[in-house]
Design a protein around this motif. Structure first.
Motif, PDB file in Angstrom:
ATOM      1  N   THR A 108       0.832  -1.210   0.000  1.00  0.00           N
ATOM      2  CA  THR A 108       0.000   0.000   0.000  1.00  0.00           C
ATOM      3  C   THR A 108       0.860   1.251   0.000  1.00  0.00           C
ATOM      4  O   THR A 108       0.611   2.199  -0.765  1.00  0.00           O
ATOM      5  CB  THR A 108      -0.920   0.003   1.231  1.00  0.00           C
ATOM      6  N   LEU A 109       1.896   1.265   0.840  1.00  0.00           N
ATOM      7  CA  LEU A 109       2.738   2.450   0.970  1.00  0.00           C
ATOM      8  C   LEU A 109       3.546   2.719  -0.290  1.00  0.00           C
ATOM      9  O   LEU A 109       3.944   3.869  -0.541  1.00  0.00           O
ATOM     10  CB  LEU A 109       3.680   2.287   2.164  1.00  0.00           C
ATOM     11  N   SER A 110       3.806   1.690  -1.075  1.00  0.00           N
ATOM     12  CA  SER A 110       4.620   1.844  -2.286  1.00  0.00           C
ATOM     13  C   SER A 110       3.844   2.445  -3.446  1.00  0.00           C
ATOM     14  O   SER A 110       4.441   2.818  -4.462  1.00  0.00           O
ATOM     15  CB  SER A 110       5.196   0.482  -2.706  1.00  0.00           C
ATOM     16  N   GLN A 111       2.543   2.553  -3.323  1.00  0.00           N
ATOM     17  CA  GLN A 111       1.737   3.119  -4.394  1.00  0.00           C
ATOM     18  C   GLN A 111       2.003   4.614  -4.534  1.00  0.00           C
ATOM     19  O   GLN A 111       2.227   5.315  -3.539  1.00  0.00           O
ATOM     20  CB  GLN A 111       0.246   2.870  -4.121  1.00  0.00           C
ATOM     21  N   ASP A 112       1.999   5.086  -5.744  1.00  0.00           N
ATOM     22  CA  ASP A 112       2.267   6.505  -6.001  1.00  0.00           C
ATOM     23  C   ASP A 112       1.256   7.394  -5.283  1.00  0.00           C
ATOM     24  O   ASP A 112       0.051   7.120  -5.291  1.00  0.00           O
ATOM     25  CB  ASP A 112       2.225   6.790  -7.504  1.00  0.00           C
ATOM     26  N   GLY A 113       1.770   8.453  -4.664  1.00  0.00           N
ATOM     27  CA  GLY A 113       0.913   9.433  -4.023  1.00  0.00           C
ATOM     28  C   GLY A 113       0.405   9.062  -2.645  1.00  0.00           C
ATOM     29  O   GLY A 113      -0.356   9.817  -2.041  1.00  0.00           O
ATOM     30  N   VAL A 114       0.815   7.898  -2.113  1.00  0.00           N
ATOM     31  CA  VAL A 114       0.327   7.471  -0.796  1.00  0.00           C
ATOM     32  C   VAL A 114       1.234   7.967   0.327  1.00  0.00           C
ATOM     33  O   VAL A 114       0.766   8.491   1.332  1.00  0.00           O
ATOM     34  CB  VAL A 114       0.211   5.932  -0.733  1.00  0.00           C
ATOM     35  N   CYS A 115       2.537   7.794   0.158  1.00  0.00           N
ATOM     36  CA  CYS A 115       3.479   8.146   1.225  1.00  0.00           C
ATOM     37  C   CYS A 115       4.704   8.820   0.622  1.00  0.00           C
ATOM     38  O   CYS A 115       5.322   8.291  -0.312  1.00  0.00           O
ATOM     39  CB  CYS A 115       3.884   6.888   2.001  1.00  0.00           C
ATOM     40  N   ASP A 116       5.072   9.976   1.170  1.00  0.00           N
ATOM     41  CA  ASP A 116       6.239  10.705   0.682  1.00  0.00           C
ATOM     42  C   ASP A 116       7.456  10.526   1.588  1.00  0.00           C
ATOM     43  O   ASP A 116       8.585  10.507   1.114  1.00  0.00           O
ATOM     44  CB  ASP A 116       5.931  12.207   0.573  1.00  0.00           C
ATOM     45  N   GLN A 117       7.206  10.440   2.894  1.00  0.00           N
ATOM     46  CA  GLN A 117       8.316  10.413   3.847  1.00  0.00           C
ATOM     47  C   GLN A 117       7.956   9.548   5.047  1.00  0.00           C
ATOM     48  O   GLN A 117       6.783   9.415   5.398  1.00  0.00           O
ATOM     49  CB  GLN A 117       8.664  11.836   4.307  1.00  0.00           C
ATOM     50  N   VAL A 118       8.988   8.965   5.681  1.00  0.00           N
ATOM     51  CA  VAL A 118       8.795   8.127   6.861  1.00  0.00           C
ATOM     52  C   VAL A 118       9.554   8.729   8.031  1.00  0.00           C
ATOM     53  O   VAL A 118      10.718   9.126   7.896  1.00  0.00           O
ATOM     54  CB  VAL A 118       9.269   6.685   6.610  1.00  0.00           C
ATOM     55  N   LEU A 119       8.894   8.812   9.169  1.00  0.00           N
ATOM     56  CA  LEU A 119       9.496   9.306  10.403  1.00  0.00           C
ATOM     57  C   LEU A 119       9.604   8.126  11.366  1.00  0.00           C
ATOM     58  O   LEU A 119       8.597   7.579  11.793  1.00  0.00           O
ATOM     59  CB  LEU A 119       8.651  10.421  11.009  1.00  0.00           C
ATOM     60  N   SER A 120      10.827   7.738  11.683  1.00  0.00           N
ATOM     61  CA  SER A 120      11.072   6.578  12.528  1.00  0.00           C
ATOM     62  C   SER A 120      11.595   7.015  13.884  1.00  0.00           C
ATOM     63  O   SER A 120      12.531   7.818  13.961  1.00  0.00           O
ATOM     64  CB  SER A 120      12.078   5.636  11.854  1.00  0.00           C
ATOM     65  N   SER A 121      11.041   6.496  14.949  1.00  0.00           N
ATOM     66  CA  SER A 121      11.387   6.944  16.293  1.00  0.00           C
ATOM     67  C   SER A 121      12.832   6.646  16.666  1.00  0.00           C
ATOM     68  O   SER A 121      13.439   7.357  17.457  1.00  0.00           O
ATOM     69  CB  SER A 121      10.458   6.296  17.322  1.00  0.00           C
ATOM     70  N   HIS A 122      13.400   5.581  16.102  1.00  0.00           N
ATOM     71  CA  HIS A 122      14.756   5.185  16.472  1.00  0.00           C
ATOM     72  C   HIS A 122      15.825   5.662  15.490  1.00  0.00           C
ATOM     73  O   HIS A 122      17.013   5.470  15.737  1.00  0.00           O
ATOM     74  CB  HIS A 122      14.854   3.660  16.588  1.00  0.00           C
ATOM     75  N   THR A 123      15.412   6.258  14.360  1.00  0.00           N
ATOM     76  CA  THR A 123      16.403   6.694  13.386  1.00  0.00           C
ATOM     77  C   THR A 123      16.126   8.144  12.990  1.00  0.00           C
ATOM     78  O   THR A 123      15.868   8.980  13.834  1.00  0.00           O
ATOM     79  CB  THR A 123      16.388   5.771  12.147  1.00  0.00           C
ATOM     80  N   HIS A 124      16.160   8.429  11.693  1.00  0.00           N
ATOM     81  CA  HIS A 124      15.905   9.774  11.186  1.00  0.00           C
ATOM     82  C   HIS A 124      14.856   9.704  10.082  1.00  0.00           C
ATOM     83  O   HIS A 124      14.413   8.624   9.692  1.00  0.00           O
ATOM     84  CB  HIS A 124      17.206  10.395  10.642  1.00  0.00           C
ATOM     85  N   GLU A 125      14.482  10.868   9.549  1.00  0.00           N
ATOM     86  CA  GLU A 125      13.534  10.881   8.449  1.00  0.00           C
ATOM     87  C   GLU A 125      14.148  10.193   7.234  1.00  0.00           C
ATOM     88  O   GLU A 125      15.363  10.256   7.018  1.00  0.00           O
ATOM     89  CB  GLU A 125      13.166  12.310   8.076  1.00  0.00           C
ATOM     90  N   MET A 126      13.305   9.525   6.461  1.00  0.00           N
ATOM     91  CA  MET A 126      13.794   8.841   5.260  1.00  0.00           C
ATOM     92  C   MET A 126      12.701   8.810   4.211  1.00  0.00           C
ATOM     93  O   MET A 126      11.521   9.010   4.504  1.00  0.00           O
ATOM     94  CB  MET A 126      14.245   7.422   5.597  1.00  0.00           C
ATOM     95  N   SER A 127      13.100   8.535   2.979  1.00  0.00           N
ATOM     96  CA  SER A 127      12.135   8.437   1.894  1.00  0.00           C
ATOM     97  C   SER A 127      11.355   7.139   2.014  1.00  0.00           C
ATOM     98  O   SER A 127      11.775   6.192   2.692  1.00  0.00           O
ATOM     99  CB  SER A 127      12.855   8.473   0.544  1.00  0.00           C
ATOM    100  N   ARG A 128      10.218   7.091   1.339  1.00  0.00           N
ATOM    101  CA  ARG A 128       9.413   5.871   1.300  1.00  0.00           C
ATOM    102  C   ARG A 128      10.215   4.717   0.739  1.00  0.00           C
ATOM    103  O   ARG A 128      10.186   3.590   1.258  1.00  0.00           O
ATOM    104  CB  ARG A 128       8.171   6.112   0.458  1.00  0.00           C
ATOM    105  N   GLU A 129      10.956   4.977  -0.343  1.00  0.00           N
ATOM    106  CA  GLU A 129      11.735   3.921  -0.988  1.00  0.00           C
ATOM    107  C   GLU A 129      12.793   3.365  -0.050  1.00  0.00           C
ATOM    108  O   GLU A 129      12.992   2.142   0.025  1.00  0.00           O
ATOM    109  CB  GLU A 129      12.397   4.463  -2.259  1.00  0.00           C
ATOM    110  N   CYS A 130      13.474   4.241   0.653  1.00  0.00           N
ATOM    111  CA  CYS A 130      14.510   3.802   1.590  1.00  0.00           C
ATOM    112  C   CYS A 130      13.895   2.990   2.729  1.00  0.00           C
ATOM    113  O   CYS A 130      14.436   1.954   3.132  1.00  0.00           O
ATOM    114  CB  CYS A 130      15.252   5.013   2.137  1.00  0.00           C
ATOM    115  N   PHE A 131      12.765   3.438   3.228  1.00  0.00           N
ATOM    116  CA  PHE A 131      12.091   2.735   4.314  1.00  0.00           C
ATOM    117  C   PHE A 131      11.714   1.319   3.897  1.00  0.00           C
ATOM    118  O   PHE A 131      11.968   0.353   4.628  1.00  0.00           O
ATOM    119  CB  PHE A 131      10.836   3.510   4.730  1.00  0.00           C
ATOM    120  N   CYS A 132      11.124   1.191   2.735  1.00  0.00           N
ATOM    121  CA  CYS A 132      10.707  -0.128   2.264  1.00  0.00           C
ATOM    122  C   CYS A 132      11.911  -1.056   2.103  1.00  0.00           C
ATOM    123  O   CYS A 132      11.862  -2.234   2.477  1.00  0.00           O
ATOM    124  CB  CYS A 132       9.961  -0.009   0.941  1.00  0.00           C
ATOM    125  N   GLN A 133      13.000  -0.513   1.573  1.00  0.00           N
ATOM    126  CA  GLN A 133      14.207  -1.308   1.375  1.00  0.00           C
ATOM    127  C   GLN A 133      14.787  -1.770   2.709  1.00  0.00           C
ATOM    128  O   GLN A 133      15.128  -2.944   2.877  1.00  0.00           O
ATOM    129  CB  GLN A 133      15.243  -0.492   0.606  1.00  0.00           C
TER     130      GLN A 133
END
Length: 439
Positions: free
Chosen positions: A398-423
């Motif tokens: 779901t998150l990999s679909q275009d226009g759904v998610c631009d950025q991920v905020l992780s409590s233990h790391t830093h902000e990252m792109s959707r693509e990086c998060f999925c990987q």
């Protein structure tokens, strides 16, 4: 000195309880389910558990679960304001605007509990020695300095440690949403300690309508947040609810690991996952990672930003890792490096370098810790890993679909792109069923 009647009574009670435990232990032997299926991957050597944990593990479930809930009840650590006072120049909060007028991150610094350090050492031994052994050659000298700094840090007073800002961090995320026509409604994800100045600042943003605990393991600050915002709706896992009610928190409004068509009798009348979605009125989407018995992780997607806690443990930005993780000189950097190279690196953990090995231990049905000493235990047939993999795969699709998610905020790391998060999530958890989580 002649002992009092009360002390004699207490002594007799202790002897009686000890005798009962001895014979119970001989009968039960504190073993996990002998028919359980071992975890399908190697996560390191077996762990020897302290005798008290074996005793608890031998008890029947109706006694054991309340004991585990009581033993893991929220216990907030102390920070610079607690120790140095409200007028301290050391601010435990670092605020960052993520999306103008919509999303904020609050990074909170505190002092790690000595009990937590002792618990880790009781389970995994001398983490300092392991850190040096597992560190790459170019960082071994750095790790030696880290350990020396950490040992010195442990000997100084609490006041001196507070003046250094503490040794641990945790992130809270705040999103502004529209509920019932009020576009100043706030959702707090993974709440941290809320001192008066933080409460005042939050109130300038809007009115807190929802408090979301994204992990059943992150509960130390949830009861205080619920107390500070009595009109807010609480969304958490049933294990978190059980632990927090043990310190007087009001029952959570919504239990996200309970679904409408399978409501256990003990949760009759409580809000479910579907009820929480309806209450959010389409302003936020929830992704419960089923099968994750350790944390019951919950992603929250709002304004095309995903909030996450307890599934990623390593910074995804390699450049940042080189400049900050490897060369940072604060006690927080030292503590992070020791934790990483003792429990997360590939040398310490046969599965991979991205995940603390205790997360695998807690998925193993043959482990005493997982099967008898957690509120939520993995399925004896090993299916929890498959369920978790399928749940993660569905969320990432779901998150990999275009226009759904631009950025991920992780409590233990830093902000990252959707693509990086999925990987990174795939690299971290792809071992669950041996198949890629990315479709």
């Amino acid at each position: 000195m002649i002992p009092s009647t009360s002390s004699l009574t207490a002594a007799l009670q202790t002897v009686a309880i000890g005798a009962i435990m001895y014979f119970w232990m001989r009968r039960r032997k504190s073993k996990p389910n002998e028919k359980a299926k071992p975890l399908h991957v190697d996560y390191g050597k077996a762990i020897s558990f302290p005798f008290p944990m074996k005793v608890i593990g031998s008890l029947p479930e109706w006694i054991r679960i309340p004991l585990m809930a009581k033993g893991s009840k929220p216990s907030p650590p102390r920070d610079s304001i607690d120790i140095l006072g409200q007028d301290s120049e050391v601010d435990p909060y670092e605020k960052k605007l993520i999306l103008p007028g919509k999303i904020w991150r609050v990074r909170y610094s505190y002092l790690m509990s000595p009990e937590f350090k002792k618990a880790m050492e009781s389970l995994f031994g001398n983490v300092n020695a392991a850190a040096i052994t597992n560190a790459p050659d170019h960082l071994k000298e750095t790790l030696e300095k880290d350990i020396a700094a950490a040992e010195k840090y442990d000997t100084v007073s609490e006041k001196e440690r507070a003046e250094q800002g503490g040794d641990s961090k945790q992130d809270m995320f705040i999103a502004k949403i529209n509920i019932d026509g009020d576009d100043n409604a706030l959702l707090i994800y993974n709440p941290v300690r809320l001192h008066p100045q933080m409460i005042d600042w939050i109130n300038t943003l809007g009115e807190v309508k929802f408090i979301v605990s994204g992990s059943s393991s992150h509960t130390n600050f949830l009861p205080d947040a619920a107390k500070q915002f009595p009109n807010a709706k609480i969304i958490c896992a049933s294990a978190a609810d059980l632990k927090c009610q043990g310190v007087g928190m009001r029952p959570a409004d919504f239990l996200y690991d309970v679904v409408r068509d399978k409501v256990p009798k003990r949760y009759s009348g409580r809000g479910t996952f579907e009820d929480a979605l309806e209450a959010l009125q389409g302003q936020a989407r929830l992704f419960h990672i089923r099968g994750d018995v350790c944390t019951q992780a919950l992603f929250v997607l709002v304004h095309k930003h995903l909030f996450e806690v307890d599934l990623l443990y390593v910074n995804s930005d390699e450049k940042l890792r080189e400049t900050e993780f490897e060369s940072g000189t604060s006690i927080q950097h030292s503590s992070h490096r020791i934790f990483h190279y003792s429990l997360i690196t590939k040398n310490a953990h046969p599965i991979g370098y991205l995940l603390p090995k205790y997360r695998c231990l807690m998925m193993d049905p043959t482990s005493l810790l997982a099967s008898k000493l957690m509120i939520d235990a993995p399925n004896a047939d090993g299916s929890s890993c498959v369920i978790m993999a399928e749940s993660l795969r569905s969320a990432l699709k779901t998150l990999s679909q275009d226009g759904v998610c631009d950025q991920v905020l992780s409590s233990h790391t830093h902000e990252m792109s959707r693509e990086c998060f999925c990987q990174k999530l795939n690299e971290t958890w792809g071992w669950l069923d041996g198949t890629s989580l990315l479709e």
